[in-house]
Design a protein around this motif. Structure first.
Motif, PDB file in Angstrom:
ATOM      1  N   ALA A  58       0.822  -1.217   0.000  1.00  0.00           N
ATOM      2  CA  ALA A  58       0.000   0.000   0.000  1.00  0.00           C
ATOM      3  C   ALA A  58       0.853   1.264   0.000  1.00  0.00           C
ATOM      4  N   GLY A  59       2.042   1.204   0.562  1.00  0.00           N
ATOM      5  CA  GLY A  59       2.903   2.379   0.634  1.00  0.00           C
ATOM      6  C   GLY A  59       2.484   3.365   1.705  1.00  0.00           C
ATOM      7  N   ARG A  60       1.627   2.944   2.623  1.00  0.00           N
ATOM      8  CA  ARG A  60       1.164   3.805   3.713  1.00  0.00           C
ATOM      9  C   ARG A  60       0.549   2.926   4.800  1.00  0.00           C
ATOM     10  N   ILE A  61       0.327   3.556   5.934  1.00  0.00           N
ATOM     11  CA  ILE A  61      -0.312   2.866   7.054  1.00  0.00           C
ATOM     12  C   ILE A  61      -1.630   3.585   7.290  1.00  0.00           C
ATOM     13  N   ASP A  62      -2.721   2.922   6.898  1.00  0.00           N
ATOM     14  CA  ASP A  62      -4.032   3.568   6.964  1.00  0.00           C
ATOM     15  C   ASP A  62      -5.116   2.532   7.210  1.00  0.00           C
ATOM     16  N   SER A  63      -6.295   2.793   6.698  1.00  0.00           N
ATOM     17  CA  SER A  63      -7.432   1.908   6.922  1.00  0.00           C
ATOM     18  C   SER A  63      -7.220   0.523   6.300  1.00  0.00           C
ATOM     19  N   GLU A  64      -6.440   0.446   5.242  1.00  0.00           N
ATOM     20  CA  GLU A  64      -6.172  -0.848   4.604  1.00  0.00           C
ATOM     21  C   GLU A  64      -5.364  -1.763   5.533  1.00  0.00           C
ATOM     22  N   THR A  65      -4.352  -1.203   6.182  1.00  0.00           N
ATOM     23  CA  THR A  65      -3.572  -2.008   7.123  1.00  0.00           C
ATOM     24  C   THR A  65      -4.376  -2.321   8.385  1.00  0.00           C
ATOM     25  N   THR A  66      -5.240  -1.406   8.799  1.00  0.00           N
ATOM     26  CA  THR A  66      -6.099  -1.669   9.960  1.00  0.00           C
ATOM     27  C   THR A  66      -7.078  -2.800   9.661  1.00  0.00           C
ATOM     28  N   ALA A  67      -7.651  -2.803   8.468  1.00  0.00           N
ATOM     29  CA  ALA A  67      -8.574  -3.869   8.070  1.00  0.00           C
ATOM     30  C   ALA A  67      -7.846  -5.208   8.005  1.00  0.00           C
ATOM     31  N   ARG A  68      -6.621  -5.190   7.500  1.00  0.00           N
ATOM     32  CA  ARG A  68      -5.826  -6.431   7.434  1.00  0.00           C
ATOM     33  C   ARG A  68      -5.483  -6.928   8.839  1.00  0.00           C
ATOM     34  N   ALA A  69      -5.223  -5.998   9.755  1.00  0.00           N
ATOM     35  CA  ALA A  69      -4.937  -6.388  11.139  1.00  0.00           C
ATOM     36  C   ALA A  69      -6.157  -7.050  11.775  1.00  0.00           C
ATOM     37  N   GLN A  70      -7.331  -6.499  11.523  1.00  0.00           N
ATOM     38  CA  GLN A  70      -8.558  -7.101  12.066  1.00  0.00           C
ATOM     39  C   GLN A  70      -8.813  -8.476  11.467  1.00  0.00           C
ATOM     40  N   GLU A  71      -8.535  -8.626  10.185  1.00  0.00           N
ATOM     41  CA  GLU A  71      -8.693  -9.919   9.528  1.00  0.00           C
ATOM     42  C   GLU A  71      -7.726 -10.957  10.119  1.00  0.00           C
TER      43      GLU A  71
END
Length: 137
Positions: A58-71
């Motif tokens: 993703a090149g950033r730490i945002d909602s995409e990484t948060t969603a992956r963490a929850q998964e």
């Protein structure tokens, strides 16, 4: 006569077998209590590597990484404390191409030996480091 019965060693083999079996059972019980710590450490390492890989792509730490963490929390069943370190671009919060991204996860696991004997908390730490794969204009 009683003295001769006390000196007899005919039942010595049975005592040795009983002691061996009891020792083996104690070792198995200890392994059953310690093995979950190794499994948790493996899951924590997997969690860190997958989360870091998501941030690299993703090149950033945002909602995409948060969603992956929850998964990953649902998948592994652990809920670690997550700490990010990255070389962000000051205004946008993005990580430029080849910028370093590091994620550190901490999770506490209790080892309870033989039921109510005691509980010993062990803090496990996993760290994964990667480089951003996105060029931001």
């Amino acid at each position: 006569m009683v003295f001769k019965l006390l000196q007899s060693k005919s039942g010595e083999g049975y005592v040795d077998v009983i002691i061996f079996i009891m020792s083996a059972m104690l070792v198995i019980a200890l392994a059953v209590n310690v093995l979950p710590v190794f499994i948790a450490k493996h899951q924590l390492d997997f969690f860190a590597n997958e989360l870091c890989r998501t941030a690299e792509i993703a090149g950033r730490i945002d909602s995409e990484t948060t969603a992956r963490a929850q998964e990953l929390q649902k998948q592994t069943g652990i809920n670690p404390a997550i700490t990010w370190t990255a070389s962000f671009v000051p205004v946008t919060g993005r990580v430029q191409l080849n910028g370093k991204i590091t994620v550190t996860l901490k999770h506490t696991v209790n080892i309870g030996l033989f039921g109510s004997f005691g509980s010993f908390p062990i803090e496990l730490t996993a760290r994964a480091t990667g480089r951003s794969e996105v060029y931001w204009k």
